[in-house]
Write a protein that holds these residues in place. Structure first.
Motif, short mmCIF file in Angstrom:
data_model
loop_
_atom_site.label_atom_id
_atom_site.label_comp_id
_atom_site.label_asym_id
_atom_site.label_seq_id
_atom_site.Cartn_x
_atom_site.Cartn_y
_atom_site.Cartn_z
N VAL A 1 40.73 37.89 32.45
CA VAL A 1 39.40 38.45 32.22
C VAL A 1 38.71 37.81 31.03
CG1 VAL A 1 39.83 40.67 33.33
CG2 VAL A 1 40.46 40.35 30.92
N THR B 1 27.15 35.71 29.91
CA THR B 1 27.89 35.43 31.14
C THR B 1 27.50 34.07 31.68
OG1 THR B 1 26.38 36.24 32.87
CG2 THR B 1 27.62 37.90 31.63
N GLN C 1 35.18 45.30 33.32
CA GLN C 1 35.80 44.51 34.39
C GLN C 1 37.30 44.73 34.37
OE1 GLN C 1 35.90 39.94 34.50
NE2 GLN C 1 34.17 40.42 35.85
N TYR D 1 39.21 41.63 41.35
CA TYR D 1 38.35 41.93 40.20
C TYR D 1 37.39 43.06 40.58
CZ TYR D 1 39.48 37.53 37.71
OH TYR D 1 40.11 36.51 37.05
N THR E 1 34.03 44.87 38.91
CA THR E 1 33.03 44.75 37.84
C THR E 1 31.97 45.83 38.00
OG1 THR E 1 33.37 42.34 37.83
CG2 THR E 1 31.42 43.20 36.69
N ASP F 1 30.77 37.28 38.35
CA ASP F 1 30.41 36.57 37.12
C ASP F 1 31.54 36.69 36.10
OD1 ASP F 1 28.90 35.08 35.40
OD2 ASP F 1 27.18 36.45 35.36
N TYR F 2 31.48 35.85 35.06
CA TYR F 2 32.52 35.85 34.04
C TYR F 2 31.89 35.47 32.70
CZ TYR F 2 32.46 30.96 35.63
OH TYR F 2 32.07 29.70 36.02
N ASP G 1 37.52 32.25 33.20
CA ASP G 1 38.48 33.28 33.59
C ASP G 1 38.31 33.65 35.05
OD1 ASP G 1 35.99 34.16 32.63
OD2 ASP G 1 36.69 36.19 32.37
N ILE G 2 38.57 32.70 35.94
CA ILE G 2 38.48 32.97 37.37
C ILE G 2 39.87 32.79 37.99
CG2 ILE G 2 37.41 32.35 39.55
CD1 ILE G 2 35.13 31.14 38.10
#
Length: 448
Positions: free
Chosen positions: A156, A206, A246, A270, A272, A315-316, A322-323
């Motif tokens: 994350v 982001t 998240q 994930y 969010t 999104d991150y 962080d995917i």
């Protein structure tokens, strides 16, 4: 009765913890004795053909072609800990970059617009830039606490290291390894030093909305458990101030077969949701992926499926990477609203063919059903897409020198072709991209 059992249990746990603290203190070798020093050189060539010219340059011009070449260096000194029940230490790093090729009209900004070269206040490519940072750290038993410019690594919140120089974030981070098979992490950060900028005060934000001046912190917590044979479990959560909460969960399972080879399967998820002032608008996104693979010798085959459930993209954190979805690729994140992605991958370790150090990866991904008509807030540009699609083909080759004066020198060639379909071209561009990365870690064993 229960009170006595609980008291005895707490006493036992306290004794174990005290024993662990004392044991860790006794095993500490010292501030200098446990220290490590490393210097890595990275030479990076970046070539991107946006084909239809839809990629907008920092000057606002339509830019169809980018070519950049630069040399980077990353030096790190990580001390050991002073002896005693509480040990103290220091981490230091220096990063430098030198532009070898790339001028106006041919570079991005290295931050939000791709590329690897930084720009000055007038928007011109810099000929060079550098930065330095450090962190104070403390260890009690098997728990470490650090404060300063750090490299957090979690599903994350993961520092970005996919360009010439890595990103750092300023704040504190804690790691605990008191229990066998379990690593716990937590941290809180208040600013970012972008991968192509020399300053340390960059705003958070982001990847798909940009930096947000009103976002004051990003925090994360969680752990990784490997106490079950052939199983790895990850559970993490994070908060990006006034933007989202998240959560992440994953499981990976390896099954060795009696007939030979290993089956690998797993899934990632994930969740969010917007929080606080919801600076980016209403965000309700669930992104998940699952995969199955088979490895035998130096060959590995894998199929994966990913789905984005939500009217906003997955999104991150700004400039991070962080995917942990199986669809993340070189040219595209495959993370658009309501997108469904199938992918296939083949990996080869050429040591089985008599060429140790050589590896090869081929991937194909296809995303369909992209629909952002109900996107809002910072993601409203997706409203132009009602029935979009995209595909990407990646070819990666890497060679690591195995012996001699150039031992551990690595050369990577990364090729990607991405094409849009339907009405997805309204917000994304077709792309052919080449990256050539030469990395050479210097041996500083003489400093020990």
């Amino acid at each position: 009765m229960w009170f006595k059992l609980i008291t005895l249990g707490m006493a036992g746990a306290g004794a174990c913890l005290s024993s662990a603290v004392v044991g860790a203190a006794e095993s500490a070798k010292g501030f200098i004795e446990e220290s490590t020093t490393s210097v890595g050189l990275r030479n990076f060539y970046w070539n991107a053909d946006n084909r239809n010219g839809s990629y907008r340059s920092p000057e606002g011009e339509q830019q169809s072609y980018r070519q950049e070449w630069a040399q980077g260096v990353l030096a790190k000194f990580n001390s050991g800990y002073t002896q005693g029940l509480v040990g103290f230490g220091l981490n230091l790093h220096y990063m430098g970059a030198l532009k070898l090729d790339g001028g106006n009209g041919r570079v991005g900004d290295g931050i939000g617009n791709g590329g690897i070269v930084s720009r000055d206040n007038q928007g011109d490519p810099k000929s060079g830039y550098s930065k330095a940072g450090g962190a104070l750290k403390m260890r009690v038993g098997h728990t470490e606490l650090a404060y300063g410019d750090l490299f957090p690594d979690s599903p994350v919140l993961k520092y970005g290291d996919i360009r010439l120089l890595p990103q750092t974030l300023r704040g504190w981070n804690a790691t605990d390894r008191s229990f066998d098979g379990l690593t716990l992490n937590a941290g809180r950060f208040v600013s970012s030093s972008d991968r192509a900028q020399p300053n340390h005060g960059g705003h958070l934000g982001t990847a798909y909305s940009g930096r947000q001046a009103n976002t004051e912190f990003v925090s994360y917590y969680g752990g990784i458990y490997t106490g079950i044979n052939n199983v790895k479990i990850k559970l993490f959560g994070s908060e990006l101030d006034d933007i989202w909460n998240q959560q992440f969960a994953s499981i990976d399972y390896r099954l060795p077969l009696d007939v030979g080879g290993v089956i690998n399967t797993g899934g990632n998820y994930y969740r969010t949701r917007n929080t606080g002032a919801a600076l980016l608008g209403d965000n309700r996104n669930d992104a998940w992926s699952t995969r199955v693979g088979y490895a035998l010798g130096g060959h590995k085959f894998e199929l994966a499926y990913t789905q984005i459930d939500g009217d906003q993209p997955f999104d991150y954190v700004w400039n991070s990477f962080d995917i942990e979805l199986d669809s993340a690729a070189q040219g595209s994140d495959f993370n658009s609203p309501n997108e469904k992605i199938w992918s296939a991958r083949y990996d080869l370790d050429a040591a089985v063919l008599g060429v140790p150090g050589l590896s090869f990866t081929a991937r194909y991904l296809r995303g369909t059903d992209i629909d952002g008509r109900d996107a809002c807030g910072a993601y409203s540009r997706y409203q132009a897409v009602r029935n979009g699609s995209q595909w990407e083909r990646d070819l990666w080759v890497k060679y690591v020198v195995q012996a001699g004066p150039a031992k551990n020198l690595s050369l990577r060639l990364m090729l990607a072709s991405m094409r849009t379909g339907g009405d997805y071209g309204a917000i994304a561009n077709d792309l052919d991209q080449t990256r050539i990365i030469l990395e050479y870690p210097l041996d500083l064993g003489f400093l020990k």
